[in-house]
Design a protein around this motif. Structure first.
Motif, PDB file in Angstrom:
ATOM      1  N   PHE A  93       0.900  -1.238   0.038  1.00 56.47           N
ATOM      2  CA  PHE A  93       0.173  -0.001   0.002  1.00 56.47           C
ATOM      3  C   PHE A  93       0.735   1.057  -0.022  1.00 56.47           C
ATOM      4  O   PHE A  93       1.724   1.338   0.739  1.00 56.47           O
ATOM      5  N   ASP A  94       0.684   2.168  -1.048  1.00 60.17           N
ATOM      6  CA  ASP A  94       1.516   3.309  -1.162  1.00 60.17           C
ATOM      7  C   ASP A  94       0.512   4.469  -0.418  1.00 60.17           C
ATOM      8  O   ASP A  94      -0.465   5.149  -1.020  1.00 60.17           O
ATOM      9  N   PRO A  95       0.704   5.032   0.791  1.00 58.91           N
ATOM     10  CA  PRO A  95       0.162   6.052   1.382  1.00 58.91           C
ATOM     11  C   PRO A  95       0.170   7.542   0.662  1.00 58.91           C
ATOM     12  O   PRO A  95      -0.526   8.495   1.049  1.00 58.91           O
ATOM     13  N   ILE A  96       1.438   7.616   0.118  1.00 59.98           N
ATOM     14  CA  ILE A  96       1.489   8.861  -0.873  1.00 59.98           C
ATOM     15  C   ILE A  96       0.485   9.051  -1.914  1.00 59.98           C
ATOM     16  O   ILE A  96      -0.153  10.026  -2.346  1.00 59.98           O
ATOM     17  N   ALA A  97       0.528   7.894  -2.803  1.00 57.57           N
ATOM     18  CA  ALA A  97      -0.219   7.816  -4.037  1.00 57.57           C
ATOM     19  C   ALA A  97      -1.591   7.706  -3.349  1.00 57.57           C
ATOM     20  O   ALA A  97      -2.404   8.236  -4.345  1.00 57.57           O
ATOM     21  N   ALA A  98      -1.834   7.334  -2.653  1.00 58.22           N
ATOM     22  CA  ALA A  98      -3.307   7.041  -1.974  1.00 58.22           C
ATOM     23  C   ALA A  98      -4.167   8.634  -1.989  1.00 58.22           C
ATOM     24  O   ALA A  98      -5.430   8.269  -2.103  1.00 58.22           O
ATOM     25  N   VAL A  99      -3.541   9.416  -1.588  1.00 59.74           N
ATOM     26  CA  VAL A  99      -3.855  10.651  -1.362  1.00 59.74           C
ATOM     27  C   VAL A  99      -4.930  11.004  -2.605  1.00 59.74           C
ATOM     28  O   VAL A  99      -6.047  11.658  -2.376  1.00 59.74           O
ATOM     29  N   THR A 100      -4.373  10.853  -3.727  1.00 59.25           N
ATOM     30  CA  THR A 100      -5.089  11.265  -5.056  1.00 59.25           C
ATOM     31  C   THR A 100      -5.842  10.065  -5.711  1.00 59.25           C
ATOM     32  O   THR A 100      -6.158  10.144  -6.924  1.00 59.25           O
ATOM     33  N   GLN A 101      -6.030   8.994  -5.209  1.00 59.88           N
ATOM     34  CA  GLN A 101      -6.600   7.824  -5.804  1.00 59.88           C
ATOM     35  C   GLN A 101      -8.313   7.789  -5.436  1.00 59.88           C
ATOM     36  O   GLN A 101      -8.730   8.318  -4.647  1.00 59.88           O
ATOM     37  N   ASN A 102      -8.977   7.415  -6.274  1.00 59.49           N
ATOM     38  CA  ASN A 102     -10.510   7.420  -6.113  1.00 59.49           C
ATOM     39  C   ASN A 102     -10.954   6.647  -4.902  1.00 59.49           C
ATOM     40  O   ASN A 102     -11.860   7.327  -4.150  1.00 59.49           O
ATOM     41  N   ASP A 103     -10.495   5.676  -4.305  1.00 59.54           N
ATOM     42  CA  ASP A 103     -10.806   5.140  -3.182  1.00 59.54           C
ATOM     43  C   ASP A 103      -9.638   4.508  -2.462  1.00 59.54           C
ATOM     44  O   ASP A 103      -9.387   3.233  -2.633  1.00 59.54           O
ATOM     45  N   PRO A 130       6.283  19.689  -2.409  1.00 59.53           N
ATOM     46  CA  PRO A 130       7.614  19.010  -2.870  1.00 59.53           C
ATOM     47  C   PRO A 130       7.494  18.935  -4.517  1.00 59.53           C
ATOM     48  O   PRO A 130       8.487  18.556  -5.207  1.00 59.53           O
ATOM     49  N   LEU A 131       6.174  18.837  -5.012  1.00 64.30           N
ATOM     50  CA  LEU A 131       5.975  18.738  -6.500  1.00 64.30           C
ATOM     51  C   LEU A 131       6.116  20.154  -7.256  1.00 64.30           C
ATOM     52  O   LEU A 131       6.206  20.042  -8.621  1.00 64.30           O
ATOM     53  N   SER A 132       6.556  21.062  -6.742  1.00 66.64           N
ATOM     54  CA  SER A 132       6.645  22.374  -7.352  1.00 66.64           C
ATOM     55  C   SER A 132       7.772  22.487  -8.319  1.00 66.64           C
ATOM     56  O   SER A 132       8.777  22.078  -8.061  1.00 66.64           O
ATOM     57  N   SER A 133       7.722  23.154  -9.250  1.00 66.62           N
ATOM     58  CA  SER A 133       8.881  23.399 -10.317  1.00 66.62           C
ATOM     59  C   SER A 133       9.621  24.416  -9.797  1.00 66.62           C
ATOM     60  O   SER A 133       9.207  25.418  -8.943  1.00 66.62           O
ATOM     61  N   ASN A 162     -14.650  11.324   7.033  1.00 66.17           N
ATOM     62  CA  ASN A 162     -14.428  10.279   6.244  1.00 66.17           C
ATOM     63  C   ASN A 162     -13.673  10.409   4.772  1.00 66.17           C
ATOM     64  O   ASN A 162     -13.440   9.760   4.120  1.00 66.17           O
ATOM     65  N   ASP A 163     -13.587  11.767   4.410  1.00 68.54           N
ATOM     66  CA  ASP A 163     -13.029  12.036   3.227  1.00 68.54           C
ATOM     67  C   ASP A 163     -12.134  13.382   3.591  1.00 68.54           C
ATOM     68  O   ASP A 163     -12.521  14.433   2.883  1.00 68.54           O
ATOM     69  N   PRO A 164     -11.243  13.208   4.422  1.00 64.57           N
ATOM     70  CA  PRO A 164     -10.539  14.726   4.817  1.00 64.57           C
ATOM     71  C   PRO A 164      -9.771  15.337   3.708  1.00 64.57           C
ATOM     72  O   PRO A 164      -8.992  14.620   2.746  1.00 64.57           O
ATOM     73  N   PRO A 165      -9.663  16.744   3.744  1.00 65.48           N
ATOM     74  CA  PRO A 165      -8.817  17.121   2.752  1.00 65.48           C
ATOM     75  C   PRO A 165      -7.356  16.898   2.962  1.00 65.48           C
ATOM     76  O   PRO A 165      -6.263  16.941   2.035  1.00 65.48           O
ATOM     77  N   ILE A 166      -6.793  17.082   4.228  1.00 63.40           N
ATOM     78  CA  ILE A 166      -5.593  16.659   4.660  1.00 63.40           C
ATOM     79  C   ILE A 166      -5.268  15.266   5.109  1.00 63.40           C
ATOM     80  O   ILE A 166      -5.932  14.866   6.329  1.00 63.40           O
ATOM     81  N   GLN A 167      -4.711  14.512   4.220  1.00 65.98           N
ATOM     82  CA  GLN A 167      -4.829  13.081   4.532  1.00 65.98           C
ATOM     83  C   GLN A 167      -3.442  12.600   5.498  1.00 65.98           C
ATOM     84  O   GLN A 167      -3.610  11.470   5.918  1.00 65.98           O
ATOM     85  N   ASN A 168      -2.620  13.136   5.261  1.00 65.37           N
ATOM     86  CA  ASN A 168      -1.341  12.773   6.002  1.00 65.37           C
ATOM     87  C   ASN A 168      -0.357  13.950   6.461  1.00 65.37           C
ATOM     88  O   ASN A 168      -0.579  15.099   6.038  1.00 65.37           O
ATOM     89  N   ARG A 173      -6.124  16.942  -7.604  1.00 67.92           N
ATOM     90  CA  ARG A 173      -4.932  17.656  -7.657  1.00 67.92           C
ATOM     91  C   ARG A 173      -3.563  16.870  -7.357  1.00 67.92           C
ATOM     92  O   ARG A 173      -3.583  16.400  -6.226  1.00 67.92           O
ATOM     93  N   PRO A 174      -2.598  16.760  -8.056  1.00 71.09           N
ATOM     94  CA  PRO A 174      -1.399  16.429  -7.448  1.00 71.09           C
ATOM     95  C   PRO A 174      -0.949  16.746  -6.399  1.00 71.09           C
ATOM     96  O   PRO A 174      -0.675  17.862  -6.130  1.00 71.09           O
ATOM     97  N   SER A 175      -0.612  15.952  -5.420  1.00 66.23           N
ATOM     98  CA  SER A 175      -0.370  16.167  -3.882  1.00 66.23           C
ATOM     99  C   SER A 175       0.215  15.018  -3.230  1.00 66.23           C
ATOM    100  O   SER A 175      -0.044  14.103  -3.454  1.00 66.23           O
ATOM    101  N   HIS A 176       0.965  15.257  -2.274  1.00 65.42           N
ATOM    102  CA  HIS A 176       1.596  14.265  -1.414  1.00 65.42           C
ATOM    103  C   HIS A 176       0.785  14.096  -0.156  1.00 65.42           C
ATOM    104  O   HIS A 176       0.930  13.089   0.540  1.00 65.42           O
TER     105      HIS A 176
END
Length: 398
Positions: A3-13, A192-195, A293-299, A381-384
């Motif tokens: 399980f990838d907890p970083i990728a999970a942030v932007t997954q559908n479920d 950390p994703l910013s250019s 149940n679907d919070p904006p800040i996930q980690n 949106r892309p985010s960690h």
């Protein structure tokens, strides 16, 4: 773990994976990412309560990518990015100032701004900028607004909370669009994703935001009834006289409002698109359920400054713990605690305000646009760490 907890942030479920993590009674080491994972309520509380677990690495209090510029100056002085003495007095000031803010006044201000931003300039009343008191009764909701393009709905979820708090602080209606633009540019420095180009723009935006607050403080006597007046009065009472830190944390009030409350509004819209019948719950009940149940800040992360122990796990200086807040909030033993708003010393003092603004936005949107399944699609949106939907209409370019 697979399980990838970083990728999970932007997954559908991501929630089945979160549930499995929340069931783990001890910290789990993620070999691929070289960090520990905490997903149960007990573990998240234990790490957040442990003084050895800091909000920033000891050797890097400000991210190297922004150190030395205006964005780094703001970042390094933010209450939420510090621990100990640099955190305690400013946190008390903000807690007291926000606690004194009448939530009904904030709701009314959010309603008027949400209407204005839905219907377009000049078609809805924009509230006065200064004093907080005055009309606080029922406000007619916007009705019959056009079916928004997805990108406009997405922008609305950000602009409503940012402009509401800026208005409560004392900015004039004419200043609000510029503040929205600068904040959108500034928050890039927190990712950390910013250019490099985005980071350079964030430095400029940070200086514009600092200058705007400086000008606001100099332009006229600060209204005692405004949120800014409350912050200044509490700072004086607490003996917090660091002018630069006060300016930085005024910017911080807006930055914390910007993405987290936008995500709260956006995820509530997602809930309504998936189950339109939930509109009968009302904005506040829906927003509070979404916060769990679907919070904006996930980690969020904690950085170990000295040897310590969590459960049976020995942590060493330099270790990193990823607190998977979205897993903890949904656990059966969470006791209805929305961990996305923090815990202990780092509990967000603006939770009630954020929920009030988000609920007001939803209550305005519902009569204006009956949300139906299939009305919008969305991606995240892309985010960690932040789960924020971007909307688009079927057939509209994603």
């Amino acid at each position: 773990m697979s399980f990838d907890p970083i990728a999970a942030v932007t997954q559908n479920d991501p929630y089945p994976g979160y549930a499995a993590l929340a069931a783990r009674p001890e910290l789990v080491f993620d070999q691929a990412r070289k960090l520990w994972l905490a997903g149960s309520p007990a573990l998240v509380r234990a790490v957040m309560d442990n003084p050895a677990c800091r909000v920033r690495p000891v050797a890097e209090p400000v991210p190297a990518a922004i150190a030395g510029g205006s964005a780094g100056q703001v970042f390094g002085l933010l209450v939420r990015m510090n621990d100990g003495a640099r955190h305690a007095a400013p946190k008390l000031v903000l807690q007291r100032a926000l606690a004194a803010l009448p939530l009904e006044v904030a709701r009314w201000r959010a309603v008027l701004l949400a209407q204005a931003l839905l219907t377009g300039p000049g078609e809805a009343g924009v509230p006065p900028a200064a004093g907080l008191h005055g009309r606080t009764g029922a406000v007619p909701m916007a009705a019959g607004a056009a079916w928004l393009e997805g990108r406009r709905l997405s922008a609305w979820t950000f602009d409503v909370p940012l402009q509401t708090v800026a208005s409560l602080l004392g900015f004039a209606p004419s200043q609000l669009p510029a503040l929205s633009l600068w904040m959108r540019q500034f928050v890039a420095c927190l990712s950390p994703l910013s250019s490099p180009e985005q980071l350079a723009l964030a430095q400029h935006a940070a200086q514009c935001l600092l200058d705007s607050f400086s000008d606001l403080l100099r332009s006229a006597p600060v209204a005692a009834e405004s949120l800014l007046g409350a912050v200044l009065a509490e700072a004086e009472a607490a003996g917090w006289n660091n002018a630069q830190a006060i300016l930085a944390n005024l910017v911080g009030l807006l930055s914390q409002t910007y993405e987290a409350t936008a995500g709260l509004i956006g995820n509530a819209i997602v809930a309504l698109l998936q189950a339109p019948q939930r509109a009968s719950e009302g904005g506040l009940a829906l927003v509070r359920e979404v916060a769990l149940n679907d919070p904006p800040i996930q980690n969020t992360r904690r950085f170990v400054a000295e040897a310590t122990r969590i459960g049976s796990v020995e942590l060493r200086p330099g270790d990193v713990v990823l607190l998977v807040l979205a897993a903890a909030s949904r656990a059966s033993d969470a006791a209805n605690q929305a961990f996305g708003f923090g815990h202990g010393a780092h509990t967000c003092p603006g939770q009630a305000l954020a929920e009030t603004i988000a609920a007001a936005a939803i209550d305005v949107l519902l009569p204006a646009q009956a949300l139906q399944q299939g009305m919008y699609a969305w991606r995240y949106r892309p985010s960690h760490n932040a789960r924020i939907p971007e909307f688009f209409k079927p057939g509209e370019a994603a």
